[in-house]
Design an enzyme around this catalytic site. Structure first.
Site, PDB file in Angstrom:
ATOM      1  N   SER A 478       0.814  -1.211   0.000  1.00 50.48           N
ATOM      2  CA  SER A 478       0.000   0.000   0.000  1.00 50.48           C
ATOM      3  C   SER A 478       0.857   1.274   0.000  1.00 50.48           C
ATOM      4  O   SER A 478       1.504   1.592  -0.984  1.00 50.48           O
ATOM      5  CB  SER A 478      -0.956  -0.040   1.190  1.00 50.48           C
ATOM      6  N   ASP A 489      10.097   5.972 -10.115  1.00 53.19           N
ATOM      7  CA  ASP A 489       9.586   6.611 -11.328  1.00 53.19           C
ATOM      8  C   ASP A 489      10.146   8.018 -11.532  1.00 53.19           C
ATOM      9  O   ASP A 489      10.241   8.490 -12.670  1.00 53.19           O
ATOM     10  CB  ASP A 489       8.056   6.660 -11.292  1.00 53.19           C
ATOM     11  N   LYS A 503      -0.793  -4.594  -3.386  1.00 51.78           N
ATOM     12  CA  LYS A 503      -2.117  -4.067  -3.032  1.00 51.78           C
ATOM     13  C   LYS A 503      -2.217  -2.636  -3.552  1.00 51.78           C
ATOM     14  O   LYS A 503      -1.630  -1.717  -2.995  1.00 51.78           O
ATOM     15  CB  LYS A 503      -2.343  -4.085  -1.525  1.00 51.78           C
TER      16      LYS A 503
END
Length: 706
Positions: A478, A489, A503
């Site tokens: 999460s 990224d 998740k």
């Protein structure tokens, strides 16, 4: 919560389309609800509650089954799984009759669906009474531990018994297995008989005495679970337990528990709690006995209700509770052990971030100081923040302080350790991301209407712009996945470890009390999945999690642990990516880091010994059957323990420590953290390579911003 009610209350005013048509007659092989032996049948309250839950799921759930047919199929199988997870009671004919009956219905025929669920429960109660009576008869015959055969502990995907004879054969195996497990725990024959008699009577009583709330809890949980594994219904009692767990202020052992078949399974160890700090318990293990105090009687709790077991485990601060614990379901090891814990409170202080410095030599022979900040949970004291306190506790504030201390001490690189961090406050994950990226979107959140929203912090100067790594494992989930993905990224740092949990969905609790369900003062809560996380690239962390740039060994396989191992997970999808500033082009550096790491590990006996031990543990867990012959089981257990002891002592030798004589004496925390040390070595190399590359790896956008 108030906002949830404002958004969702209009559902009832719009009129309910689900659960409104007249029930169909029962199919052959399943009794009608009115014929339930204990007289438990759905009434106006149950039908109305089912309508509310079904309508909320249909209107507001994110995604869900692709068709009505798929929804009915998943609801059918999820209810069967919840009712008889180990497939010890229902016969193939019971299951097929229920499947056929549900297959003739659609979601709009809700009253008929609820009738079918109650009818199957009535048949289940009948089967439980029959089989526990058969088991009690076997106890009177005595125990034979000299025969052949094996018992399959993981029956979650086993075939349903074809007839009563097959079910009786299965129960002969189960009773022998249960008795032999206690025999190997050095229980006397009469103790074994009394223990199992209580256990099977409890199983029977729990099923036969099930009331409307019990049956509705199972059915509504299954109906919600047909949409995805994180949506569920919580009865008033379970809601209370959930709220206490979320507050992290309950006095107990600091563990989240669930029911798996008739066993109480440890789902999560709360960072800083007695269970986690003891080092003697881990996720997946099963509690089969509870005793209060050092001298209290150890009570067998197999088959008990979860709330009853939780009440036994709770107690005054600094008091003692003893647990009888079995290894995770499916493990070929089946001998219980006793664990002594001292109850205490779990609060924010116990799970706060902490720091250390590890000194490593890079490939050029230069000393590098690697700062490590460990974050067990993404926490935030919401109550203090909402009340206007300036010094409220939060992950970001603590990390900011720790980072400042590390920079003053002098570090060449930084490692954020998120192993075992199952998530927490989203706001803290986005704020922490901004600390290292300088701001911008950290994650995209798309709701059920398909509207994406960018979530992040306003732009500013990064608090730290040096070499950065994030260490994750299969239990990182999460909010941890959001942070790790954003660092990756944005080209801000590298990710190390194992592929994360996967998740990528958002849940919200919806209280049902505001829906004025007739006949109920308290109606429980629905935990509903209403959105999905997406990385700034447009990819989702759902199912796939975050894949590390450099992989490190793990004890858990992706098949047994993670979102892919759950029932009815939502698929991974993509949305449009965002245009963000990528700080560094790291592909070439990562390739060189991986090469250096592999060379180093090939030459490092401590690391190779750890890999061998983890591989052995995975293999042992995959063997899910146990012998029903006492001598054979003892020999197999001896072989397993000797293998693990030998491998662990190889690790001790590599670290310059004396061997231990028994596997029971193994203390995993006594040895250095090999994965952390390997990660620190990678960051040391990263600092050296990044320093040498200079502006060559800085992207054009980053140069512009600088």
């Amino acid at each position: 919560m108030a906002r949830s009610h404002l958004l969702l209350t209009p559902v009832l005013a719009l009129g309910l389309a689900l659960f409104s048509t007249a029930p169909l007659p029962g199919s052959p092989g399943i009794p009608t609800a009115a014929a339930g032996e204990n007289g438990v049948v759905p009434g106006q309250t149950e039908f109305e509650k089912a309508r509310v839950v079904a309508d909320l799921l249909q209107r507001y759930h994110y995604g869900g089954p692709e068709s009505d047919e798929k929804l009915m199929e998943q609801a059918t199988e999820t209810y069967l799984k919840q009712l008889d997870h180990g497939r010890f009671f229902l016969l193939e004919e019971d299951v097929e009759a229920f499947r056929e009956r549900m297959g003739e219905l659609g979601p709009g025929q809700g009253d008929a669906i609820l009738e079918a669920a109650y009818d199957l429960h009535a048949r289940y109660r009948e089967r439980v009474a029959e089989q526990t009576q058969f088991a009690l008869g076997l106890l009177e015959e005595g125990f034979d531990f000299d025969g052949d055969g094996r018992f399959e502990q993981d029956r979650s995907e086993a075939d349903w018994a074809a007839d009563r004879d097959a079910l009786d054969d299965l129960w002969r195996q189960r009773v022998t297995h249960d008795a032999l497990t206690l025999e190997l725990a050095e229980r006397r024959t009469e103790e074994i008989r009394e223990n199992l008699e209580r256990r099977y009577n409890t199983l029977r009583d729990r099923a036969v005495d099930a009331d409307n709330e019990d049956i509705m809890d199972q059915f509504l949980s299954a109906w919600a679970g047909a949409y995805d594994p994180h949506s569920t219904f919580l009865s008033p009692q379970r809601s209370e337990e959930f709220d206490m767990q979320m507050s992290l202020q309950l006095e107990g052992i600091g563990a989240k528990l669930t029911m798996d078949q008739d066993f109480t399974e440890i789902v999560e160890l709360i960072p800083g709690g007695p269970a986690e700090q003891s080092g003697e318990l881990r996720e997946g293990e099963r509690i089969i006995g509870v005793a209060d105090g050092d001298d209290g009687e150890m009570k067998d709790v197999v088959g008990w209700r979860l709330d009853e077991i939780v009440d036994m485990i709770r107690g005054p601060k600094e008091s003692v509770v003893r647990l009888n614990v079995l290894p995770p379901a499916g493990a070929s090891e089946s001998s219980p052990r006793e664990v002594r814990l001292v109850r205490n409170k779990v609060d924010l202080e116990d799970q706060a971030a902490r720091k250390e410095v590890i000194e490593k030599t890079d490939a050029q022979g230069e000393e590098q100081r690697v700062g490590v900040i460990t974050i067990p949970k993404f926490y935030r004291d919401f109550e203090a923040a909402h009340s206007g306190q300036d010094d409220f506790r939060s992950t970001t504030r603590d990390v900011q302080r720790l980072l400042g201390e590390l920079l003053e001490e002098g570090i060449d690189g930084l490692l954020i350790d998120l192993r075992g961090n199952s998530g927490g406050a989203l706001r803290e994950a986005t704020a922490l991301t901004a600390m290292f990226t300088g701001g911008g979107p950290a994650v995209q959140v798309r709701d059920a209407r398909g509207h994406p929203e960018q979530v992040g912090e306003s732009r500013g100067e990064p608090a730290y712009d040096g070499p950065l790594g994030v260490l994750v494992d299969r239990r990182s989930a999460s909010a941890s996945e959001i942070f790790a993905a954003a660092i990756k990224d944005y080209g801000r740092g590298i990710v190390l470890g194992d592929q994360t949990f996967g998740k990528g969905t958002v849940q919200q609790m919806i209280g049902l009390d505001n829906y004025a369900i007739p006949g109920e003062e308290r109606s429980g809560q629905l935990k509903l999945t209403l959105a999905q996380f997406y990385r700034v690239t447009g990819e989702s962390t759902q199912l796939e999690g975050v894949k590390p740039d450099i992989h490190l060994p793990s004890e858990f396989s992706h098949e047994e642990f993670g979102e892919r191992a759950t029932r009815n997970p939502l698929p991974a999808t993509e949305i449009t990516g965002l245009d963000v500033t990528v700080h560094f082009e790291l592909e070439t550096i990562i390739d060189e880091l991986a090469r250096r790491h592999q060379t180093r590990m090939d030459q490092t006996e401590t690391f190779r010994a750890l890999e061998r031990e983890l591989e052995a543990k995975r293999e042992i867990r995959e063997d899910t059957s146990v012998a029903l012959n006492k001598a054979t089981r003892q020999e197999e257990q001896k072989v397993r323990e000797e293998r693990l002891l030998e491998l662990h002592n190889e690790r001790r030798k590599a670290h310059g420590k004396e061997p231990v004589e028994r596997y029971a004496d193994v203390d995993a925390d006594e040895l250095p953290d090999a994965l952390l040390n390997a990660s620190a070595a990678i960051i040391a190399d990263f600092a050296q390579l990044l320093r040498e590359a200079g502006d060559e790896v800085l992207t054009a956008e980053a140069r512009e911003e600088d």
